[in-house]
Design an enzyme around this catalytic site. Structure first.
Site, mmCIF file in Angstrom:
data_model
loop_
_atom_site.group_PDB
_atom_site.id
_atom_site.type_symbol
_atom_site.label_atom_id
_atom_site.label_comp_id
_atom_site.label_asym_id
_atom_site.label_seq_id
_atom_site.Cartn_x
_atom_site.Cartn_y
_atom_site.Cartn_z
ATOM 1 N N ASP A 133 -4.896 -12.788 3.052
ATOM 2 C CA ASP A 133 -6.195 -12.338 3.548
ATOM 3 C C ASP A 133 -7.331 -12.662 2.574
ATOM 4 O O ASP A 133 -8.467 -12.232 2.765
ATOM 5 C CB ASP A 133 -6.182 -10.852 3.925
ATOM 6 C CG ASP A 133 -5.412 -9.977 2.956
ATOM 7 O OD1 ASP A 133 -5.018 -10.478 1.878
ATOM 8 O OD2 ASP A 133 -5.210 -8.788 3.267
ATOM 9 N N HIS A 144 -6.460 -7.000 -0.775
ATOM 10 C CA HIS A 144 -6.618 -5.558 -1.017
ATOM 11 C C HIS A 144 -5.783 -5.107 -2.217
ATOM 12 O O HIS A 144 -4.685 -5.621 -2.446
ATOM 13 C CB HIS A 144 -6.209 -4.774 0.232
ATOM 14 C CG HIS A 144 -6.972 -5.184 1.453
ATOM 15 N ND1 HIS A 144 -6.471 -6.106 2.357
ATOM 16 C CD2 HIS A 144 -8.205 -4.827 1.895
ATOM 17 C CE1 HIS A 144 -7.375 -6.286 3.322
ATOM 18 N NE2 HIS A 144 -8.428 -5.538 3.064
ATOM 19 N N ASP A 149 -2.894 -10.230 -2.828
ATOM 20 C CA ASP A 149 -3.483 -9.850 -1.534
ATOM 21 C C ASP A 149 -4.976 -9.539 -1.741
ATOM 22 O O ASP A 149 -5.394 -9.181 -2.842
ATOM 23 C CB ASP A 149 -2.761 -8.601 -1.018
ATOM 24 C CG ASP A 149 -3.137 -8.218 0.401
ATOM 25 O OD1 ASP A 149 -2.412 -8.603 1.327
ATOM 26 O OD2 ASP A 149 -4.176 -7.525 0.580
ATOM 27 N N HIS A 174 0.818 -1.229 0.000
ATOM 28 C CA HIS A 174 0.000 0.000 0.000
ATOM 29 C C HIS A 174 0.849 1.275 0.000
ATOM 30 O O HIS A 174 0.313 2.365 -0.144
ATOM 31 C CB HIS A 174 -0.928 0.027 1.226
ATOM 32 C CG HIS A 174 -2.002 -1.022 1.194
ATOM 33 N ND1 HIS A 174 -2.909 -1.136 0.159
ATOM 34 C CD2 HIS A 174 -2.321 -2.005 2.079
ATOM 35 C CE1 HIS A 174 -3.737 -2.147 0.406
ATOM 36 N NE2 HIS A 174 -3.399 -2.697 1.559
HETATM 37 ZN ZN LIG Z 1 -4.596 -7.054 2.440
#
Ligand SMILES: [Zn+2]
Length: 336
Positions: A277, A190, A188, A152
């Site tokens: 995740d 996200h 991931d 991120h």
């Molecule tokens: Zn994540």
């Protein structure tokens, strides 16, 4: 800071310890702990991150404590942000107050900066670079087991528990080490917004991400299917936003499309920001992959036949993160 309350961070040391324990139980290769030499690391870090952001990270904790000695017992978190120009705030101002500077560089209030954050982030970069060097030296696969995670973090910002983008640092190191075309395939839950931003205008690094649809999932403000790159990078970014509840069949279909894109690109090396995740038991995510699914995913990731570097990203079902990570790596190892 989550929905108005300070809560225990999901990004905890136990996550890494579970992976390490599982790697010791089911060894896949030599475990190395790279030395942390800031001076030696900085050229590779600066190849991805902006100088003013690195200056901020290096001094933020001391500035936070200098603001008020009582801050030494608190996490540094932003509370004010300079939203874009249409709201009237200047983007060229550089406040001296650390409370304001946190808001200039952190895009969320869920990424506590603590006394050890800079050193931990540097340790992650050291790990990513050591993995890149192992791959450049001829290893088929290497896993940078780091925390904090990195995908991120962008050229000039932190967020989502990430400060330095380990996957981007590794991808750039592979480029600098002689790989002409590097693909980054982020699995991931996200969106890998930081990595996308680092390489968005470049044609030599293909960025791909499979993730929860940003219309409902963090980081919300990036990760849509129509983000295809810009300038020289036009056509060299692709996103597969998937709805909450996505299970293996749909997820694997998206993975196969992404792997086809890796082949079409003519990649000579692959970087996989590896978040676990996507697991059905993850407390903050919404896909339905099962522990047994990860071995097949690892095998699929080996199918392009490329030198492959994994970086450890998210995954918050703490006890299962180790099993799922090693299932995937074992699947890769067997198929490689
Ligand atoms: Zn994540």
């Amino acid at each position: 800071m989550f929905r108005g309350r300070l809560v225990a961070s999901h990004e905890s040391p136990a996550r890494l310890e579970h992976v390490l324990a599982e790697l010791r139980r089911r060894p896949l290769g030599e475990l190395r702990e790279p030395a942390l030499d800031e001076t030696a690391l900085m050229p590779a870090v600066r190849a991805v991150h902006e100088p003013r952001y690195l200056d901020f990270l290096r001094t933020a904790w001391d500035d936070w404590v200098a603001l008020d000695p009582a801050n030494a017992d608190l996490d540094a978190l932003p509370s004010v942000w300079p939203l874009p120009n249409r709201h009237g705030f200047r983007q060229d101002g550089w406040p001296d107050n650390i409370a304001a500077r946190l808001g200039q560089f952190a895009f969320d209030s869920g990424t506590p900066l603590t006394a050890g954050s800079w050193r931990a982030a540097l340790g992650g970069a050291a790990c990513a670079l050591a993995a890149a060097q192992a791959v450049l030296a001829g290893e088929r696969g290497a896993f940078a087991l780091t925390r904090p995670p990195g995908h991120h973090a962008g050229p000039g910002f932190c967020g989502g528990y990430c400060f330095l983008n380990n996957a981007a640092i590794a991808a750039q190191a592979l480029r600098d080490g002689g790989h002409a075309r590097v693909a980054v395939l982020d699995v991931d839950y996200h969106h890998g917004n930081g990595t996308q931003t680092v390489f968005y205008e470049r044609a030599d690094v293909l960025t791909l991400s499979l993730h929860g649809d940003p219309r409902t999932e963090y980081p919300f403000f990036l990760g849509h299917a129509d983000e295809r790159g810009a300038g020289a990078g036009e056509g060299f970014n692709r996103n597969w936003p998937l709805p909450r509840g996505t299970g293996l069949a749909t997820w694997r279909a998206a993975l196969d499309q992404a792997l086809q894109a890796v082949s079409d690109f003519g990649a000579t090396a692959l970087v996989v920001p590896l978040g676990l995740d996507t697991f059905e038991g993850d407390p903050i995510s919404g896909f339905r992959l099962r522990s047994a699914d990860y071995a097949g995913i690892g095998a699929a990731l080996a199918s392009p036949g490329l030198p492959t570097l994994f970086t450890f990203e998210g995954g918050y079902a703490v006890a299962e993160v180790g099993v799922n990570a090693v299932n995937l790596l074992e699947g890769f190892e067997r198929a490689a």
